[in-house]
Write a protein that holds these residues in place. Structure first.
Motif: not given
Length: 484
Positions: A368-384
């Motif tokens: 869930r954290l990965a999907d939410e972060r990717a939605t906000e900042s993109g698939q390549a976001d380091p945190q995602s």
């Protein structure tokens, strides 16, 4: 006479159940008698060792309070289990009763009488095994045993009380068998055999009214089971089965033969269908909520966070996990599900679950954290990507190599691309994990090719003496011997 709380063993970092005498019951003229009764409970409970009984870890006093530390039992109590299954399958009732007979046999061998067997004192665990709780009103069957109350009133619950117990007479194993009959009748029909508007009225019915045969209320119940329930509910103890062992033997022909469980949660026939089978997997284990858990409107989220930090500093990860799990819905109600506060708490919760080795519970949180972060900042976001890396680790730890391998392979291009989210160290680690997973899946050719290329890059970037290079060489040496 007491309260039961969720507690924590600080030394071993495990949940326990802690029973305390209620403070308002310690004071007054009955204080000494209550103390003697409580000490008796501790000693009596500790005498019996059986899988169907709660394990006692410790007992003692702290100031004016007395405490008993017991095994934390996960599951549902039998009253709730019955309420959730209407009608209760008669085969389940037989399986519950048979397991209770096994536990009662151990109790009676001490010899002890439980004296308060009822659905609220029985837990059904996730694997279907039944655990008897609270030998708190048990009485050692010595000839010099005195009454445990000043008033001489009987100890127990009126709805499940045998006639001899209701009249203040001598109790024995036959008293528990009567309570078992009441419990069986309730499981089979959905109601206790004797009810009333007052405790005295209920006890009067136990003494004088015949129980209704269960087949008049539920015709599909086998005749043999109905006959056994009526024998257990006999007014005269001499007319009941001679022992819990004998009762078990009468139940045995009615227990389902070995086979496949229904798949229903907390199925009490499972121990008979699949003896000694592994525990069933449950996707989400809710954090226990101690009786002291604050109401949402008064909860101190900041204080809970500080407490979690302190616990983690002391290495008490299990307790920290439970506090985080309990405070998350409170924080969401106060600050909003997508607020920075809740997001930070959920990240801490997932990380703490991983630290505690609870990978199955951590997995959905991380996804869930990965999907939410990717939605906000993109698939390549380091945190995602970091959350996805932790997802892959969970899958690897849970023995799902195909899913873990797919996740690592999807991550690798991002870590190798220095213009996106390149991380050379993580890229090397992911490649090593890919090689080991290929080995686990039996693809030794691909594993060797992956590890050879990885060894070349590690030696070039970190030198031949790097620990990762030595580890890869050992694996390749072993792999070469196997292939040869």
């Amino acid at each position: 006479m007491g309260q039961v709380w969720t507690g924590y063993d600080q030394r071993l970092d495990r949940r326990v159940a802690v029973k305390l005498l209620r403070p308002d019951k310690v004071a007054g003229q009955e204080a000494d008698e209550l103390r003697r009764r409580f000490v008796r409970e501790c000693r009596v409970t500790a005498q019996v060792d059986h899988p169907g009984l709660v394990t006692v870890h410790d007992a003692g006093s702290a100031g004016e309070e007395l405490y008993l530390v017991m095994q934390y039992v996960d599951g549902a109590d039998l009253a709730d289990h019955l309420a959730e299954h209407d009608p209760y399958p008669w085969s389940w009732a037989v399986a519950v009763a048979a397991q209770l007979c096994a536990a009662l046999s151990a109790v009676h061998a001490v010899p002890i009488v439980h004296r308060d067997l009822k659905p609220r004192n029985v837990m059904v665990r996730p694997d279907g095994t039944v655990t008897v709780l609270d030998l708190g009103v048990a009485s050692v069957m010595d000839t010099d045993t005195t009454r445990l109350t000043h008033t001489g009133s009987p100890i127990g619950s009126p709805a499940y009380m045998a006639p001899e117990q209701a009249m203040g007479g001598a109790v024995g194993p036959y008293t528990d068998l009567y309570a078992l009959g009441v419990l069986l009748h309730e499981l089979l029909t959905g109601q206790a055999p004797f009810t009333g508007t007052t405790a005295l009225g209920v006890l009067h019915r136990h003494l004088y009214d015949p129980p209704a045969p269960v087949r008049t209320l539920r015709p599909e119940v086998p005749e043999a089971l109905e006959a056994l329930v009526l024998r257990l509910l006999a007014k005269d103890p001499q007319h009941r089965p001679a022992s819990a062992q004998e009762t078990y033997e009468e139940l045995l022909p009615l227990i389902p033969a070995r086979g496949t469980p229904t798949g229903a949660p907390l199925d009490p026939t499972r121990p008979f269908l699949l003896p000694h089978a592994p525990w069933p997997y449950r996707a989400q284990v809710p954090a226990p909520r101690p009786q002291s858990a604050p109401a949402p409107e008064r909860a101190d989220v900041a204080g809970a966070v500080d407490e979690v930090k302190r616990l983690l500093g002391e290495g008490r990860v299990t307790q920290a996990v439970d506090i985080l799990g309990a405070i998350l819905p409170v924080a969401a109600a106060q600050h909003g599900e997508h607020s920075p506060v809740v997001r930070t708490l959920r990240k801490q919760y997932a990380a703490t679950l991983m630290d505690d080795g609870q990978y199955r519970r951590a997995l959905p949180e991380l996804r869930r954290l990965a999907d939410e972060r990717a939605t906000e900042s993109g698939q390549a976001d380091p945190q995602s990507l970091r959350f996805r890396y932790d997802v892959a680790q969970c899958l690897e730890q849970l023995g799902e190599p195909v899913a873990a391998l797919a996740e690592y392979r999807a991550l690798l291009p991002y870590y190798e691309n220095r213009y996106v989210a390149g991380d050379p160290e993580l890229a090397l680690d992911v490649r090593r994990r890919i090689g080991h997973l290929l080995l686990a899946l039996g693809d030794r050719v691909s594993a060797q090719d992956t590890l050879v290329r990885l060894l070349h890059d590690v030696e070039r970037l970190r030198g031949p003496g790097h620990p990762l290079a030595a580890d890869i060489r050992r694996t390749l040496q072993w792999l070469g011997q196997v292939r040869a």
